[in-house]
Design an enzyme around this catalytic site. Structure first.
Site, PDB file in Angstrom:
ATOM      1  N   LYS A 164      -3.014  -3.744   3.040  1.00 33.74           N
ATOM      2  CA  LYS A 164      -2.798  -2.440   2.412  1.00 33.74           C
ATOM      3  C   LYS A 164      -3.523  -1.335   3.192  1.00 33.74           C
ATOM      4  CE  LYS A 164      -1.613   0.511  -0.859  1.00 33.74           C
ATOM      5  NZ  LYS A 164      -2.597   1.575  -0.853  1.00 33.74           N
ATOM      6  N   GLU A 171       0.814   5.034   7.173  1.00 28.75           N
ATOM      7  CA  GLU A 171       1.262   6.154   6.337  1.00 28.75           C
ATOM      8  C   GLU A 171       0.675   7.479   6.825  1.00 28.75           C
ATOM      9  OE1 GLU A 171      -0.232   7.224   2.016  1.00 28.75           O
ATOM     10  OE2 GLU A 171       1.027   5.441   1.987  1.00 28.75           O
TER      11      GLU A 171
END
Length: 331
Positions: A164, A171
């Site tokens: 993550k 991102e």
């Protein structure tokens, strides 16, 4: 199945609702009594059948450590703790070792989906022993998006949060690219409708993505992003990604540049950072700056505002033991 859920803020509250819609029995605890099902962690644990599974959705760091420590005294051998916040993977390894002394299992789970996860499902990356993951699998299956993808047993303890973390680093770089492109399009006189240019990219192009969709949403709400200050927070996971890259001698120039660009935004009002702030607000309900910050790099202080509905989604405090920030990072 039965699940204890600790932390009922923006994501935790929506996760409880999605699980209940999926037929699970969820007992939630939050220090905000208006959203909590029980008055204490002890009462939450008492309400669960064995083997007990307790999912923790509180801020990373000391709040999570304190919660895990308290659960260790309440749970029994064969039970499982899941950390679904944004803890650093090194904390996962310490928590797993600590709980193993009491024969309590531990699973770390990176969760992405933001305030949209209730309806769309959450992307899940989890790490831990297969036997512990198996006890939580029905919960994973309900939280994930529909279809064959969207969830993965990434590896041993720590693998979920490490995955993550890298996701959030990527991102950062994607958002920075869209933001810089938006600023350049706005700068030149020959482009009459920047919002429509971005909208045209949503179909048939190689750069179409959900983040692009959210950027268009933000531009529709505020075409010039005039109401947003060019100030973007970083969740911490971008920093961890760069640190991990250094530790492993892996070059990550795009992610590093995107992280440093956010630091620049603390010094002047960057047009590109308005776009970054707008996208973060769209997918996660993260507060945006509408004026000069009241002081310090703390998201949500005076001069910040949220996306429509974000206040309702985040009515519960994420952390039952502290008034610290949200449990989750970028998404």
């Amino acid at each position: 199945m039965d699940l204890g859920l600790v932390g009922l803020g923006k994501m935790g509250g929506n996760m409880r609702e999605r699980l209940r819609r999926g037929g699970h029995t969820v007992v939630g605890f939050d220090r905000n009594r208006d959203v909590s099902d029980v008055a204490s962690l002890a009462e939450l644990v008492e309400a669960l059948p064995s083997p007990k599974v307790v999912w923790v959705m509180v801020p990373a760091g000391e709040p999570t450590r304190a919660t895990v420590k308290e659960l260790a005294e309440l749970l029994s051998p064969g039970d499982v703790v899941v950390d679904g916040g944004n803890s650093r993977w090194t904390d996962d390894q310490l928590h797993a070792a600590f709980l193993a002394e009491k024969q309590i299992g531990y699973v770390d789970c990176g969760v992405s989906g933001g305030v949209w996860g209730l309806e769309n499902g959450y992307a899940l990356m989890y790490g831990g022993e297969a036997s512990d993951v198996e006890k939580v699998q029905p919960i994973f299956d309900t939280l994930k998006p529909e279809g064959d993808h969207g969830a993965v047993h990434a590896g041993k303890v720590g693998a979920g949060h490490f995955s993550k973390m890298v996701h959030n680093g990527i991102e950062y770089a994607i958002m920075q690219s869209y933001a810089e492109g938006w600023e350049l399009l706005e700068k030149v006189d020959m482009v009459d409708n920047v919002t429509e240019v971005f909208r045209s990219w949503r179909e048939g192009t190689v750069i179409r993505s959900w983040l692009l969709d959210l950027m268009v949403n933000a531009l529709e709400d505020d075409p010039g992003l005039e109401s947003i200050r060019g100030y973007a927070e970083d969740s911490g996971e971008g920093r961890w990604t760069v640190e991990a890259a250094i530790d492993n001698a892996v070059p990550v120039p795009a992610i590093t540049a995107a992280l440093f660009a956010r630091f620049v935004s603390r010094q002047d009002d960057s047009p590109a950072m308005k776009a970054i702030a707008a996208m973060r607000n769209q997918f996660g309900g993260h507060a945006v700056r509408t004026g000069a910050p009241a002081g310090g790099d703390v998201e949500g202080k005076t001069g910040a505002t949220q996306a429509p509905g974000a206040a309702e989604a985040g009515a519960g405090q994420e952390n039952p033991t502290s008034g610290a920030g949200p449990a989750t990072g970028e998404s």
